[in-house]
Scaffold this active site. Structure first.
Site, short mmCIF file in Angstrom:
data_model
loop_
_atom_site.label_atom_id
_atom_site.label_comp_id
_atom_site.label_asym_id
_atom_site.label_seq_id
_atom_site.Cartn_x
_atom_site.Cartn_y
_atom_site.Cartn_z
N GLN A 174 -1.26 -8.97 -6.70
CA GLN A 174 -0.37 -7.82 -6.45
C GLN A 174 0.63 -8.08 -5.32
OE1 GLN A 174 -3.12 -3.97 -6.66
NE2 GLN A 174 -4.27 -5.83 -6.22
N ASP B 211 0.82 -1.23 0.00
CA ASP B 211 0.00 0.00 0.00
C ASP B 211 0.85 1.28 0.00
OD1 ASP B 211 -2.02 -1.84 0.27
OD2 ASP B 211 -2.28 -1.51 2.42
O1 F6P Z 1 -2.32 -4.06 3.32
C1 F6P Z 1 -2.08 -4.84 2.22
C2 F6P Z 1 -3.38 -5.33 1.62
O2 F6P Z 1 -3.05 -6.09 0.48
C3 F6P Z 1 -4.38 -4.24 1.28
O3 F6P Z 1 -4.07 -3.55 0.11
C4 F6P Z 1 -5.67 -5.02 1.22
O4 F6P Z 1 -6.80 -4.25 1.49
C5 F6P Z 1 -5.47 -6.05 2.31
O5 F6P Z 1 -4.07 -6.16 2.52
C6 F6P Z 1 -6.02 -7.40 2.00
O6 F6P Z 1 -5.88 -8.17 3.13
P1 F6P Z 1 -6.01 -9.75 3.20
O7 F6P Z 1 -4.72 -10.33 2.67
O8 F6P Z 1 -6.18 -10.02 4.66
O9 F6P Z 1 -7.18 -10.13 2.36
#
Ligand code: F6P
Length: 343
Positions: A275, A126
């Site tokens: 990503q 992020d």
């Molecule tokens: O903080 C990194 C991130 O990839 C964010 O961009 C996204 O909202 C979140 O983590 C997704 O989290 P998880 O891997 O818990 O689904």
């Protein structure tokens, strides 16, 4: 010294490169490095491994984290805080190097306040860690998103469609802005600036008039899109296993609204965890390496309670408390640059 290292929060490319850098620079002076497994939770669960040459072999290019990670916050229970502190004391660790994003930083700040010798390294795709120009993982995520936008261009043009690309970023639009600018998006929608949907419709029309019968819109997962009557487009709000807000779904919500307002065919691509996967870029490998080496240097000097950061092209440090609890949002200048190319 006996150095402990952990990775907390969501994974990203470059974590292993940082672990390798920590291990190699620690070994250069005869120090030991122990990996805490599964993030901060691993301390309370008494899970760690001694890092050896064999364990770190091949790590520079490997995505993810060999230590595992979790979004668990040990601060939610005094019992797990004390269990973590007890394990740390019993193991006679001299320093804890914590590689993480905003959540991890807040946990580290509290453990430091309670007396643990902590040093933090910023990672998050992020790029919203306050105080550092870049965090580990961001550059790789931008590369992946840019490549996706490039690929969408050809299919968008062939079918004369509007393509919406939903990217991650939580409450900051860094990935959207960087990949959108690099990929030549026709509009970039981010959390920091409300974007009227009517403007998107105008862009589609204006481009069609110029013979460009397709458009690419990059939308950040927490973008603020204004509908008629100043209403902000809502997306289903759910919580993950740990109670944190789960973002995602804005691309489809936007597509539904756009279809209602234009005759265009609209398709949505949600990049999601792609990503966060795979090999880190050269930039992320170098950043992770520099930050890891600096963190060990600080540990040797017993300069604890610090976050190592990239400022310009220099590795610097700042007190953890200065950054914890803040979000680094995109700057206005970058938004202006992006807007030159909208439409
Ligand atoms: O903080 C990194 C991130 O990839 C964010 O961009 C996204 O909202 C979140 O983590 C997704 O989290 P998880 O891997 O818990 O689904």
């Amino acid at each position: 010294m006996k150095i402990a290292v952990l990775t907390g929060g969501g994974d990203c490319p470059g974590l292993n490169a940082a672990i390798r850098a920590i291990a190699k620079s620690a070994w250069a002076e005869g120090d030991e490095v122990h990996g805490i497994l599964e993030g901060w939770a691993g301390l309370a669960k008494r899970k760690s491994i001694l890092l050896s040459h064999k364990k770190i072999s091949g790590l520079l290019t490997l995505g993810g984290t060999i230590l595992g990670t979790a979004r668990i916050n040990p601060l939610k229970s005094e019992k797990s805080i004390q269990a973590a502190e007890k394990y740390f004391r019993e193991q006679k660790f001299d320093a804890l190097l914590s590689i993480g994003g905003e959540g991890t930083l807040q946990i580290a700040a509290e453990f430091y306040r309670r007396g643990m010798p902590v040093i933090c390294i910023p990672k998050t795709i992020d790029n919203d860690t306050w105080g550092t120009d870049y965090s580990i993982g961001f550059d790789t995520a931008v590369q992946i998103a840019t490549e996706a936008i490039d690929r969408l261009h050809t299919t968008a043009e062939s079918h004369q469609r509007v393509m919406i690309v939903e990217v991650m970023g939580r409450h900051a639009g860094w990935i959207a802005l960087y990949s959108g600018i690099a990929g030549g998006a026709d509009a970039i929608l981010i959390p920091e600036k409300v974007f009227p949907i009517i403007r998107l419709c105008d862009i589609v029309k204006a481009r069609a008039k110029r013979g460009r019968k397709f458009s690419i819109f990059v939308v950040s997962e927490d973008a603020k899109i204004e509908l008629e009557g100043k209403k902000i487009l809502e997306t289903p709000s759910t919580r993950d296993e740990y109670g944190d807000i789960k973002l995602g779904g804005i691309g489809e919500a936007l597509a539904t609204e756009l279809r209602r307002r234009s005759n265009s065919e609209v398709r949505v691509t949600v990049l999601g965890h792609v990503q966060r996967g795979g090999t880190p870029t050269a930039f992320d490998r170098i950043l992770a390496t520099r930050l890891g080496v600096k963190a060990v240097e600080l540990a040797r000097k017993k300069d604890f309670g610090k976050l190592v950061v990239l400022s310009g092209n220099e590795i610097q440090t700042l007190p953890i408390q200065k950054s914890a609890g803040k979000v680094k949002q995109v700057d206005a200048e970058l938004q202006k640059v992006a807007e030159v190319f909208f439409g």
